[in-house]
Design an enzyme around this catalytic site. Structure first.
Site, PDB file in Angstrom:
ATOM      1  N   LYS A 286      31.074  64.848  48.475  1.00 46.46           N
ATOM      2  CA  LYS A 286      29.830  64.929  47.479  1.00 46.46           C
ATOM      3  C   LYS A 286      29.280  66.033  47.203  1.00 46.46           C
ATOM      4  CE  LYS A 286      25.599  61.846  47.184  1.00 46.46           C
ATOM      5  NZ  LYS A 286      24.739  60.640  47.900  1.00 46.46           N
ATOM      6  N   GLU A 372      19.225  45.775  53.236  1.00 48.03           N
ATOM      7  CA  GLU A 372      17.948  45.245  53.209  1.00 48.03           C
ATOM      8  C   GLU A 372      17.644  43.841  53.947  1.00 48.03           C
ATOM      9  OE1 GLU A 372      19.486  46.514  50.849  1.00 48.03           O
ATOM     10  OE2 GLU A 372      18.223  48.469  50.327  1.00 48.03           O
ATOM     11  N   ARG A 400      16.211  42.336  47.652  1.00 46.26           N
ATOM     12  CA  ARG A 400      17.426  42.131  48.106  1.00 46.26           C
ATOM     13  C   ARG A 400      17.378  41.343  49.506  1.00 46.26           C
ATOM     14  NH1 ARG A 400      22.400  45.031  47.897  1.00 46.26           N
ATOM     15  NH2 ARG A 400      22.603  44.869  45.464  1.00 46.26           N
TER      16      ARG A 400
HETATM   17  C1  LIG Z   1      20.294  47.876  47.377  1.00 40.54           C
HETATM   18  C2  LIG Z   1      20.198  49.260  47.334  1.00 40.54           C
HETATM   19  N1  LIG Z   1      19.577  49.738  48.257  1.00 40.54           N
HETATM   20  C3  LIG Z   1      19.308  51.204  48.244  1.00 40.54           C
HETATM   21  C4  LIG Z   1      19.567  52.000  47.426  1.00 40.54           C
HETATM   22  C5  LIG Z   1      19.458  53.304  47.071  1.00 40.54           C
HETATM   23  N2  LIG Z   1      20.577  54.255  47.080  1.00 40.54           N
HETATM   24  C6  LIG Z   1      21.257  54.699  46.008  1.00 40.54           C
HETATM   25  S1  LIG Z   1      22.637  55.492  46.178  1.00 40.54           S
HETATM   26  C7  LIG Z   1      22.693  55.403  47.742  1.00 40.54           C
HETATM   27  C8  LIG Z   1      23.612  55.755  48.681  1.00 40.54           C
HETATM   28  C9  LIG Z   1      24.873  55.465  48.192  1.00 40.54           C
HETATM   29  O1  LIG Z   1      25.946  55.922  48.936  1.00 40.54           O
HETATM   30  P1  LIG Z   1      27.503  55.676  48.483  1.00 40.54           P
HETATM   31  O2  LIG Z   1      27.709  54.384  47.821  1.00 40.54           O
HETATM   32  O3  LIG Z   1      28.317  56.310  49.823  1.00 40.54           O
HETATM   33  O4  LIG Z   1      27.603  56.772  47.252  1.00 40.54           O
HETATM   34  P2  LIG Z   1      27.628  58.306  47.060  1.00 40.54           P
HETATM   35  O5  LIG Z   1      25.950  58.654  46.675  1.00 40.54           O
HETATM   36  O6  LIG Z   1      27.969  58.889  48.411  1.00 40.54           O
HETATM   37  O7  LIG Z   1      28.542  58.621  46.167  1.00 40.54           O
HETATM   38  C10 LIG Z   1      21.510  54.181  48.358  1.00 40.54           C
HETATM   39  C11 LIG Z   1      21.018  54.241  49.558  1.00 40.54           C
HETATM   40  C12 LIG Z   1      20.328  51.350  46.034  1.00 40.54           C
HETATM   41  N3  LIG Z   1      20.635  51.765  44.973  1.00 40.54           N
HETATM   42  N4  LIG Z   1      20.582  49.836  46.348  1.00 40.54           N
END
Ligand SMILES: Cc1ncc(C[n+]2csc(CCOP(=O)(O)OP(=O)(O)O)c2C)c(N)n1
Ligand SMILES: CC(=O)[C@@H](O)[C@H](O)COP(=O)(O)O
Ligand SMILES: [Mg+2]
Length: 642
Positions: A286, A372, A400
């Protein structure tokens, strides 16, 4: 000339079809130029950044190998899709990202044929992709369907529901697991540890061996390339017996997600496979390729405008504390006096302020990952044993876990405390992140105590109030961003349950506010006074239990009563109207009642100010509503009492 002293190639790419005309040797240059364009664009717009940088090569390789948009490409969350947007006909608009009328910060069906599914809430990609794959099979189609899901998103139950179903159906589906060992914060959970083991496991095999293993499933494996790739490939192997294979997936990987010599041959073979589902485990970084992002703890997950040469973000000095921090600090103070208080977040420690609590009480802080549903019922379990769980989840993400709120918390009247941040409109994240519905979806539940903080001082008292509520669930909602800059109390003082407060006395118009629109009510009251309309302002504080005496008094003593909330129909205003009709308060026809709510539409991203103006939830809109109720013609500046 590009930074690479070559003729720019990205300028020749309008859509992936142009990309696919290039020689494979030119793909690296495209990826390099795409990374530079992404950095430059986000330095201007701000937005999600580290995730997109981490998938520059993957994005380029996917669009080079697959026949998008005929082959469907679904990005999970979609916050990493800026490079995807640049390659799919939206480069000319990429600097409008997340601005009013501009590109969305996530994938969006109405924005492009290359976005077959809208996202923003995580972990939906495999389900949606499986739906598209089955639709294809039912229709006799031949296209590929590819889901790209991150390691963080893989911590959500929905991803397993989808894999469980896909594995049983043997659908021809490609899942690319983009494993950068990051969520917004460092990842949590056993799955994260498992994935790390997969790419650092002792069962590492030579590429050739793995190629042979793959050859069984993927007859067109380009074995001769295996030799070359093996020389510098560090992470390519097939782990027999992985969790994914147990779920019925072919597992390929982990492969280096920044090495096109790995990506291209594997994706080409995966593309031509006869059956599935298959999971390609790709290891990326990242923030890759931008040193300030690579060095940052959060890998620049989300940024404001920044100086490319230094990475310094142009963050304005806050005029008041952010609500999330007020929540975190208040909870720390309460927890110093009460060792039963614990805090739960679903992968959003910094956004919710739970990171502040974690610094003080690491053993009483639980980050459950993007889960969640589990967070809510985990809190319920804690509450059954006498703990005081504060479940801090953004309004939109609490959607959620709704059945868990109803079934596991409200019906059992368990004292789970919900700290609902990002209530109301959030601005640049748009409709998918708006906290529009929690008043409606919580207000209809028996046993709930529901509060809205009108400013940051009120939030401190409401947290203290929740600590004291031990026989039923409670919720406090507050918006994204900074408070009003009001004087802060030393300690939180529990509020009398179900009691509102009058903040200004008047005689003709009553404005009854639930939440932070109170500030706009004060501006509106000043404007109304200039028109000779004496205005009472009340802060309801509670939607449940509603202050019935206050509501009836306001209706009895004024010609006009207007409710205001940052929420949809079915929320606070509906509860007030229900109370008025239940008590016959409208029978005389003496009072004119209006309820200002969010419009019945999903509002696209813009600044919160612009969005609230559109919704009529600013001072101007409140004044206009009062004038309409009084039959006052704003233009004619006269009051015509009907
Ligand atoms: C249901 C839900 N909960 C929380 C989030 C907040 N959120 C957005 S991106 C993220 C992290 C995602 O991690 P990953 O899938 O590994 O993607 P990366 O940013 O590492 O590319 C979170 C927790 C969300 N978008 N949807
Ligand atoms: C992509 C995602 O869902 C999160 O990054 C979200 O955008 C965070 O929202 P805040 O910026 O309001 O914390
Ligand atoms: Mg990740």
């Amino acid at each position: 000339m590009t930074a690479f002293n070559k003729t720019p190639l990205l300028d020749t790419i309008r859509t992936p079809a142009d990309l696919r005309k290039l020689k494979v040797e030119q793909v690296r240059q495209i990826a390099d130029e795409l990374r530079l364009e992404t950095i430059d664009a986000v330095s201007v717009t701000g937005g999600h950044f580290g995730a997109g940088l981490g998938v520059v090569e993957l994005t380029t390789a996917i669009h080079y190998v697959f026949d998008t948009p005929r082959d469907r490409l679904i990005w999970d969350v979609g916050h990493q899709a800026y490079p995807h947007k640049i390659l799919t006909g939206r480069r000319d608009r990429i600097r409008t990202l997340r601005t009013g009328g501009g590109l969305s910060g996530f994938t969006k069906r109405t924005e492009s044929d290359y976005d077959p599914f809208g996202a923003a809430h995580s972990s939906t990609s495999i389900s949606a992709s499986l739906g598209m794959a089955v639709a294809r099979d039912l229709s006799g189609g031949k296209n590929n369907v590819i889901a790209v899901i991150g390691d963080g998103a893989m911590s959500a139950g929905m991803a397993y529901e989808a894999m469980n179903n896909a594995g049983a159906m043997n659908s021809r589906l490609i899942v690319i697991l983009n494993d950068n060992d990051m969520s917004i914060a460092p990842p949590v959970g056993a799955m994260s540890a498992y994935l790390s083991r997969l790419y650092s496991g002792k069962t590492y095999r030579s590429l050739r061996e793995a190629a042979k293993q793959l050859g069984k499933h993927l007859p067109k494996m380009i074995a001769d390339r295996a030799e070359r790739v093996e020389e510098y490939s560090r992470g390519f192997m097939t782990n027999s017996g992985t969790l994914f294979e147990e779920l019925g997936f072919y597992y390929v990987g982990p492969i280096d997600g920044h090495n096109l010599d790995h990506l291209l041959p594997v994706l080409k073979n995966v593309r031509d496979m006869e059956n599935g589902p298959i999971l390609v485990h790709v290891v990326t970084q990242k923030g890759k390729g931008y040193p300030p992002a690579e060095a940052a703890a959060d890998k620049y997950h989300a940024v404001v405008k920044f100086d490319i040469s230094t990475g310094a973000q142009s963050k304005s000095k806050p005029n008041a504390p952010a609500y999330q921090n007020v929540f975190g600090q208040s909870l720390v103070k309460e927890a110093e006096k009460d060792d039963k208080i614990v805090a739960i977040t679903a992968a959003m420690p910094s956004g919710t302020g739970v990171d502040i609590f974690n610094k003080a009480f690491p053993k009483r802080t639980f980050d459950v990952g993007i889960a969640e549903q589990h967070a809510v019922t985990f809190a319920a379990g804690l509450a059954t044993e006498g703990f005081k769980p504060f479940c801090a989840i953004y309004s939109t993400f609490l959607q959620r876990g709704y059945d868990q709120v109803v079934h596991d918390v409200a019906i059992q009247s368990l004292p789970v405390r919900f700290a609902i941040d990002r209530a109301g409109l959030v601005g640049a994240d748009g409709a998918t992140h708006a906290g529009s519905f929690d008043n409606a979806f919580l207000g209809c539940l028996p046993n709930m105590v529901i509060m809205a903080a009108s400013d940051e001082a009120e939030l401190v008292h409401m947290v203290a109030t929740q600590v004291a509520i031990n026989d039923r669930p409670s919720a406090v909602r507050y918006p994204r961003g900074e408070g009003r800059g009001v004087e802060m109390p030393e300690v939180g003082v529990p509020l009398p349950i179900g009691k509102g407060r009058i903040v200004r006395y008047g005689s003709k118009v009553a404005l009854l506010s639930f939440g932070t629109r109170l500030a706009e009510c004060e501006k509106a009251a000043d404007e109304l006074a200039a028109h000779g309309l004496s205005t009472t302002i009340a802060d309801a504080r509670f939607m449940k239990p509603l202050d019935v005496d206050l509501v009836l008094k306001l209706a009895r003593d004024h010609d006009v009563l207007v409710t205001i909330e940052e929420g949809s129909v079915g929320g606070f205003g509906s509860h007030v109207l229900q109370t008025l009709t239940d008590n016959g308060a409208l029978d005389s026809g003496l009072v004119r009642v209006r309820s200002i709510i969010l419009p019945d539409e999903f509002l696209d991203h813009d600044t919160p100010t612009a969005m609230y103006a559109h919704a009529g939830l600013d001072a101007k809109g409140i004044v206009a509503k009062v004038f309409e109720a009084l039959g006052k013609d704003v233009s004619a500046e006269t009051v015509k009492l009907a």
